[in-house]
Design a protein around this motif. Structure first.
Motif, short mmCIF file in Angstrom:
data_model
loop_
_atom_site.label_atom_id
_atom_site.label_comp_id
_atom_site.label_asym_id
_atom_site.label_seq_id
_atom_site.Cartn_x
_atom_site.Cartn_y
_atom_site.Cartn_z
N TYR A 1 -3.88 7.91 4.27
CA TYR A 1 -3.92 9.37 4.16
C TYR A 1 -3.36 10.06 5.39
CZ TYR A 1 -6.75 8.06 0.20
OH TYR A 1 -7.18 7.50 -0.97
N LEU A 2 -2.53 9.36 6.10
CA LEU A 2 -1.86 9.99 7.24
C LEU A 2 -0.75 10.90 6.73
CD1 LEU A 2 -1.38 6.91 9.59
CD2 LEU A 2 -2.97 8.79 9.93
N GLU B 1 -4.61 2.37 -7.44
CA GLU B 1 -3.42 1.71 -7.95
C GLU B 1 -2.37 1.64 -6.86
OE1 GLU B 1 -1.64 2.93 -11.67
OE2 GLU B 1 -3.67 3.17 -12.46
N GLY B 2 -1.43 0.76 -7.06
CA GLY B 2 -0.33 0.67 -6.11
C GLY B 2 -0.74 0.13 -4.76
N SER C 1 0.84 -1.18 0.00
CA SER C 1 0.00 0.00 0.00
C SER C 1 0.87 1.23 0.00
CB SER C 1 -0.90 -0.04 1.23
OG SER C 1 -1.33 1.25 1.54
N MET C 2 0.71 2.05 -0.99
CA MET C 2 1.44 3.31 -1.11
C MET C 2 2.93 3.14 -0.83
SD MET C 2 -1.23 5.94 0.51
CE MET C 2 -1.23 7.24 -0.68
N ASP D 1 0.59 1.06 10.15
CA ASP D 1 1.01 0.26 9.00
C ASP D 1 0.01 -0.83 8.70
OD1 ASP D 1 1.35 -1.30 11.16
OD2 ASP D 1 3.49 -1.67 10.90
N GLY D 2 -1.13 -0.80 9.35
CA GLY D 2 -2.16 -1.78 9.08
C GLY D 2 -2.03 -3.03 9.94
#
Lengths: 242, 406, 403
Positions: B71-72, A210-211, A46-47, B171-172
Motif C-alpha cells: 500500500y505504498l 488476488e494477484g 505481489s501487485m 520490494d519485500g
C-alpha cells in the motif's frame, strides 16, 4: 443386535481415525525424512511485482533447521537457524547475529506468504491436530485436521487432499475459527527421491488477496544424507554464510 | 428620550457604576477566557502538527488500515508534480516509514524507522528543534540515525554508537545495515520518543529500494485554516481513487474530539459566571427601577407610552453596556493580541501535560476578532435581557398607582 | 428583644419581596450550577482514579527494583506469597493481590497484536477491586484456559466471547512458547493501557506456562487508605520498589490538583459576584430606610440593634438563597449522579484518554459546607459598607430629610 452395530461402528471409526493418523504421519515423513536438504527457488508475486530468491535448506527432524540464501546477490549469505522454537538470523553485510523476537516470528517471511512461525512450527501438524477422513475419491483422501483441545494454534481447521499412492498433498486449505478460508497451499510435480515422494512445486496464496502469491520450486532434494550437526549451532550462522 | 436616559445614568450613579463595572468585568472575563481556551487548543494542535503530523497527508487507500509494502505510494513524482501547482502549500515531503528491528548486541527493539528529507523537515516539522544531543540529519548524512531519547535508553546506546537495522525493503527483500547514532530527540510524547527514529531519504531509499515510493506525502500549508479548501483542491487534482488525502482533522481525530469536550466544559463553566453576572445586573436594574416607580408613574401620566418607557430603559442599559464594552473590548483584545504574540511562559507545564500532547511551556491566547465580536454580542444580549424583568415589573403598576408608590 | 429584631429582619427582608426573591433566585441558580459543575468534574477524576486503582495499581503497588524499567521475567518479586501474607497482617491493608505479567503476541488466524498477559486470582481481584464490574460482555470465568480480554484489544483482533486466541511469549528458559486461550469475557476498565493490551488469565495457569515459580510475582497491589501504610511498606521492603498510586500516575495527581484550583477559582468568582449582588440590594434597602433607622435611633433604640437587624436581614437572604440553592443543587447532583452526562458523541476520544462516555457526578458534603461558609461570608461582608454609611448619619437630620 443394536449393540453390535454400535460396537462395529466405534471400531470402524477407530480404524478410520487410525488410518487418518497413519496418512498424516506418512505425509509428514515425506516432507522431512530423517533429515532433508533442499535447494529451492522462491518466487513472490505481489501487485504485479515479482521477486525471485534462491536458497538452500538443511533440516533435521522437526526441531532443527538451517537456511542459507544464495540469490539475489544482494541477499547472498543471509542465514537462518531455528532450534526448537527459537530463531536467529545472520546478515553478512552487518556481520551480526540477531535473535528474532517473538513479535517478529509471526511476520511474513521475507515478504512471502509464509510466516516465520510456519517455518518453525511445521511439526505441529502432527502434534496439535486431530485428523479425520472426510472424503475419498480414488486414491485421493481428504483429511480434515481440527486442533486438539487447548492446542496453541490459530487455525480453526485445515483440510489436506492427499494422494495415498505417494502420500503427498495437492492442496491444503487453512480456515479461521469461523470456518472461513484464510489461505491455501497447492503442491504439484511429485518426484520420487530415494524412498520418499515430494512435490517439487509449492504455491501459497491468501484466499482474499488476488494477484499475490508465493511459489516455490525445489531444484534439488536429498533425503537422509549426512548433514553435519554443525549446521545446527549458532556459530554455523556465520560459518556457513560464505 | 435619549437625553433623559443619559441624565438618569448620571443621576443614579451607584447603579450605573455597578452595571458598567460588571459589564466590563464580564466582557473581559468572557473574551479572555475564550481566547485562552482557543489559544491553548490551537497551540496544542499546532505543536502536534509541528512535531510530525502534517496539515494534510496523502496516502494510498488502506495504508492507514492495513499498511505494508503493497500500500505504498508507488509513483511519488506524479503526485508531487501536481502539488507544485497549488499555491497554498508551503512545503511538502514524501516520507517512507517502515518497521524494523534495531539491535545493539543483546538489546533489540522494534522501531518505526522513517526516511525523511531533512532539509524539508526543518520547515515541515519540529523534529529538528526536538534535538537534545548530537545533531539533526542532513540531506547528505549517510547512515546517520536520529533516534528518540527513550528508544536510545532502551537500546543502551549513545551518540556515535553503531546500531544494526534489519527490516524488509519496499520490494519485500532483505534490508540490513549498520547505522550510526548522530542525534537524539525528545518531543515529550513517550510513545513517539520510545518507538521512532529517522534517517535521511537519500541514504534510506538506496537501502530500502524506495526511490519514488512513499508511505505518504505530508504537507504544510501557508495557512492551516485553508486545510479543508486545499484538501478538496488536492483531491480533485489527484483524481485517483486509490489515493486519499486527509486533513489534520481526520488524522488527529481523537485530539480534535478531546478539545471539543474541553470546550464544552469550558463553555459550561463560563455560562455559570455569565448567569451570575446576568442576575446581578438584573438585580441592580431592578432595584434601580423599583426605586423609580414614582418617576415612571409620572412619566406615564404626562403621556409617555409603555414603548417609550421601554426605550428609556433600553437606552440606559445600551449606553452603560456600550460604555463598558468600549472600554473592555480594546483592553481585552490587546491582552489577547499581546499574549498571542508573546505567550505566557510557565516552566514545567510541558512536563506536566506531555501525555496530552502539550510540548511547550507557553500558554498562548487566541486573537480572533470574530470570536471577540460574538463574545461582546453575547454580553450585550445578556444585558438587554436583564432589563426585561424590571420593565415588566414597572408595567405591572398602573400609572396613577405608581405615582403614589412609596 | 432579639426575637423582635429577628422578626423585624424577617419582615423587612420581605418588604421588598421581588428584590429579595431575585437575590435568592440568583444565589440558588448560581450555587446549584456551581455544585453541579463541581460534582461532574470531581466525578470525572474520581471515576478515573477509582478504576485505575481497582483494575491495576491499588493504593500502593510493589515491584521488584528493576521491573518497571525492564519488564523481564528475570525481575520478579521473590517469595511474593510470603510478602503478601505479611502485608495482609499489617494495619491498614484492606486487600492485597499478586499479579504475574508477561508481554508477547496475541494472534488469531488473521491478525496478531502486541498484548500483555496478566495472571490474576479472580476471587482475590473481586475483593480487591470488584473486577466483575468491569464486565462488558460474556461472563467472568478463567477456568480451562479461559481468558478475559480488554475491550480495545478485542476490537483490534476482532475477537468476541467464545473466540480462541493464541498467546506467544518467551518463557523463563528463553524459549518461545504458545498457549491457546478461550475468550470468556470482554472487560472495559477505562484504564487505557489495560483496555488496549491486557488479556487476563488465571495466575497459576500463567505460572505454569511461563515456567515461573508460583511463589513469585511481578506486582503486589495493595488497597488501603491508611496514609502510614505507605511509609511502613517502604521501610519493610526497602529492597523492593514500593510506589504509591500517585507516584505511579503522576498525571492523575496533576489533574486532581488542577481540579481543586479550578473549583476554588470558580467558587471565588461566583461568590464575588454573589457578594456584589447582595451588597447592591442591601445597600439600596438600607438607604431606602435611612429615615426609619433615624426614627428608631431617636426613640432610643441602640445602634447595636440596628446593626444586628441589618446583619440578620442579610443573613436571612443568604440562608434562604443557600437553602434553595442547596436543594436545587442536590436535585441536580442526584440526577447527574444517577443519569450522568452522556458524551458518547465523543466516546472515541474519551476512551483514548481513559474516560467513560457517560460521566457521573460525585456528591460531597464539602460542596455544601464550603458554599454555606462562602455565602454567609458574602452576606455579612455585603452589609459592612452600608452600615458604615448609616453610622455617619445624624439621626435628626435624617428624619428631617425630605424623601
Amino acid at each position: 443386535m443394536g449393540k453390535i452395530v454400535v460396537v462395529i461402528f466405534i471400531f470402524m471409526a477407530h480404524l478410520i481415525g487410525d488410518e487418518a493418523h497413519e496418512i498424516i504421519k506418512k505425509l509428514d515423513e515425506n516432507f522431512r525424512g530423517k533429515n532433508i536438504y533442499m535447494k529451492l527457488n522462491m518466487k513472490i508475486v505481489s501487485m504485479g511485482h515479482e521477486r525471485v530468491m534462491k536458497m538452500q535448506s538443511y533440516s533435521q527432524g522437526t526441531k532443527k533447521s538451517f537456511v542459507k540464501i544464495i540469490y539475489p546477490p544482494k541477499d547472498e549469505g543471509i542465514t537462518f537457524l531455528s532450534l526448537d522454537r527459537e530463531m536467529w538470523q545472520y546478515v553478512p553485510k552487518i556481520e551480526r547475529i540477531i535473535k528474532i523476537p517473538p513479535s517478529m516470528m509471526l511476520q511474513k517471511w521475507m515478504g512471502s506468504d509464509i510466516t516465520n512461525d510456519d517455518m518453525v512450527k511445521q511439526s505441529s501438524i502432527v502434534e496439535d491436530y486431530e485428523p479425520k477422513i472426510i472424503k475419498r475419491e480414488g486414491s485421493v483422501v481428504t483429511i480434515e485436521l481440527t486442533p486438539k483441545e487447548n492446542a496453541p494454534v490459530v487455525w480453526g481447521k485445515i483440510t489436506l487432499n492427499i494422494d495415498t499412492t505417494t502420500y503427498t498433498s495437492h492442496k491444503d486449505i487453512f480456515y479461521d475459527e469461523e470456518g472461513k478460508e484464510v489461505r491455501y497451499f497447492i503442491y504439484k510435480d511429485v518426484k520420487k527421491v530415494g524412498n520418499y515422494y515430494i512435490p517439487t512445486y509449492w504455491m501459497v496464496q491468501s484466499s482474499d488477496t488476488e494477484g499475490r502469491y508465493t511459489e516455490m520450486i525445489l531444484e534439488e532434494v536429498e533425503y537422509d544424507t549426512k548433514i553435519s550437526e554443525e549446521y545446527f549451532t549458532k556459530s554455523a550462522l556465520k560459518r556457513f554464510s560464505k | 428620550m435619549f437625553k433623559l436616559a443619559l441624565k438618569n445614568i448620571l443621576f443614579y450613579k451607584g447603579r450605573s457604576i455597578a452595571t458598567a463595572v460588571l459589564t466590563f468585568v464580564s466582557t473581559m472575563l468572557f473574551i479572555l477566557y475564550i481566547s485562552l481556551q482557543d489559544g491553548s487548543h490551537n497551540s496544542m494542535l499546532e505543536n502536534s502538527l509541528k512535531i510530525y503530523t502534517g496539515a494534510i497527508e496523502i496516502y494510498r487507500k488502506d495504508y492507514r488500515d492495513i499498511g505494508g509494502n503493497e500500500y505504498l505510494i508507488q509513483d511519488v513524482k506524479v503526485i508531487t508534480d501536481k502539488l507544485e501547482k497549488i499555491d497554498a502549500i508551503e512545503e511538502y515531503s514524501p516520507r517512507y516509514e517502515t518497521y524494523g528491528l534495531l539491535s545493539n548486541k543483546e538489546y533489540s527493539a522494534a522501531s518505526m524507522v522513517a526516511g525523511i528529507e531533512p532539509n524539508k523537515e526543518r520547515v515541515l516539522s519540529s523534529l529538528k528543534s526536538a534535538l537534545i544531543e548530537g545533531s539533526f540529519l542532513d540531506d547528505g548524512s549517510a547512515n546517520c540515525i536520529y533516534m528518540g531519547a527513550e528508544l536510545l535508553k532502551k537500546l543502551k546506546l549513545g551518540i556515535g554508537d553503531e546500531v544494526a537495522f534489519i527490516g524488509s525493503a519496499s520490494d519485500g527483500s532483505f534490508a540490513a545495515d549498520m547505522l550510526r547514532v548522530c542525534g537524539v530527540f525528545k518531543t515529550g510524547s513517550f510513545e513517539f520518543d520510545s518507538s521512532t527514529s529517522f534517517v535521511a531519504r537519500s541514504y534510506f531509499d538506496e537501502l530500502m529500494n524506495a526511490k519514488n515510493r512513499a508511505s505518504y506525502i505530508t504537507l504544510k500549508l501557508k495557512n492551516i485554516e485553508d486545510a479543508d479548501k486545499v484538501n478538496e483542491q488536492i483531491i480533485s487534482m489527484l483524481d485517483d481513487e486509490n489515493l486519499e488525502s486527509l486533513t489534520w482533522k481526520t488524522l488527529m481525530k481523537s485530539m480534535v474530539e478531546i478539545m471539543e469536550i474541553d470546550s464544552v466544559f469550558g463553555y459550561i463553566s463560563l455560562s455559570l459566571f455569565m448567569v451570575v453576572i446576568f442576575f446581578v445586573i438584573m438585580i441592580y436594574g431592578f432595584v434601580n427601577v423599583s426605586s423609580r416607580i414614582k418617576e415612571f408613574g409620572v412619566l406615564r401620566c404626562i403621556g409617555l407610552s409603555k414603548r417609550n418607557i421601554f426605550l428609556l430603559l433600553f437606552y440606559e442599559i445600551a449606553l452603560l453596556s456600550i460604555f463598558a464594552t468600549l472600554l473592555a473590548t480594546p483592553i481585552a483584545a490587546y491582552i489577547c493580541y499581546y499574549y498571542n504574540i508573546n505567550p505566557i511562559v510557565i516552566d514545567g507545564i510541558a512536563d506536566m501535560y506531555k501525555d496530552y500532547g502539550i510540548v511547550s511551556d507557553e500558554i498562548t491566547f487566541d486573537y480572533n476578532l470574530f470570536t471577540i465580536g460574538w463574545n461582546v454580542g453575547v454580553i450585550y444580549l445578556l444585558n438587554f435581557l436583564s432589563i426585561l424583568y424590571p420593565y415588566m415589573y414597572i408595567n405591572s403598576f398602573r400609572p396613577i398607582e405608581a405615582t403614589r408608590h412609596v | 428583644m432579639y426575637k423582635l429584631i429577628l422578626k423585624l429582619a424577617w419582615k423587612n427582608s420581605f418588604l421588598r419581596r421581588s428584590r429579595t426573591l431575585l437575590v435568592i433566585i440568583m444565589i440558588a441558580v448560581s450555587m446549584s450550577m456551581m455544585l453541579a459543575i463541581e460534582g461532574i468534574y470531581d466525578g470525572m477524576v474520581e471515576n478515573m482514579v477509582d478504576k485505575n486503582k481497582r483494575s491495576d495499581s491499588g493504593d500502593i503497588s510493589i515491584f521488584a527494583k528493576e521491573y518497571r524499567i525492564n519488564k523481564d521475567l528475570a525481575y520478579m518479586i521473590k517469595n511474593a506469597d510470603e510478602i503478601k501474607a505479611q502485608i495482609e497482617n499489617m494495619q491498614g491493608a484492606q486487600a492485597v493481590v499478586l499479579r504475574v505479567k508477561a508481554e508477547g503476541l496475541l494472534s488469531t488466524a488473521r491478525k496478531s497484536s502486541f498484548a500483555s498477559v496478566v495472571g490474576i486470582d479472580l476471587q482475590e481481584e473481586e475483593r480487591f477491586g470488584k473486577f466483575s464490574e468491569f464486565l462488558k460482555e460474556g461472563s467472568i470465568d478463567l477456568q480451562k484456559q479461559g481468558a478475559i480480554v480488554g475491550i480495545e484489544l478485542a476490537k483490534t483482533l476482532k475477537v468476541g466471547v467464545g473466540s480462541k486466541v493464541v498467546f506467544s511469549t518467551q518463557d523463563i528458559r528463553g524459549e518461545i512458547n504458545s498457549i491457546a486461550l478461550y475468550v470468556r469475557a470482554i472487560v472495559q476498565t477505562t484504564n487505557i493501557s489495560l483496555d488496549n493490551s491486557a488479556i487476563f488469565i488465571d495466575i497459576n495457569q500463567l505460572h505454569k506456562f511461563l515456567g515461573t515459580d508460583s511463589k513469585n510475582a511481578m506486582q503486589i497491589a495493595i488497597r488501603g487508605e491508611d496514609k502510614e501504610l505507605y511509609g511502613k511498606l517502604k521501610i519493610a521492603f526497602a529492597n523492593l520498589d514500593v510506589k504509591s498510586f500517585l507516584e505511579l500516575q503522576p498525571m492523575i495527581k496533576q489533574m486532581q490538583d488542577l481540579m481543586i484550583i479550578f473549583n476554588s477559582v470558580t467558587l471565588l468568582i461566583v461568590m464575588g459576584v454573589v457578594f456584589i449582588g447582595i451588597f447592591g440590594v442591601m445597600y439600596v434597602s438600607i438607604l431606602d430606610r435611612v429615615r426609619e433607622f433615624g426614627i428608631m435611633i431617636s426613640v432610643g433604640m441602640h445602634y447595636k440593634y440596628i446593626t444586628i437587624q441589618i446583619f440578620l436581614e442579610s443573613i436571612v437572604i443568604g440562608v434562604l438563597g443557600y437553602l434553595s440553592g442547596a436543594l436545587l443543587g442536590a436535585v441536580l447532583l442526584t440526577y447527574l449522579e444517577h443519569y450522568g452526562i452522556d458524551l458518547s458523541a465523543f466516546s472515541d476520544a474519551l476512551a483514548t484518554w481513559g474516560y467513560e462516555a457517560v460521566i457521573y457526578a460525585t456528591i460531597k458534603t464539602s460542596y455544601f459546607t464550603t458554599t454555606l461558609g462562602a455565602i454567609m461570608a458574602a452576606s455579612i461582608f455585603s452589609v459592612i459598607i452600608p452600615l458604615r454609611k448609616i453610622k455617619k448619619l445624624n439621626p435628626i437630620e435624617v428624619i428631617k430629610a425630605e424623601k
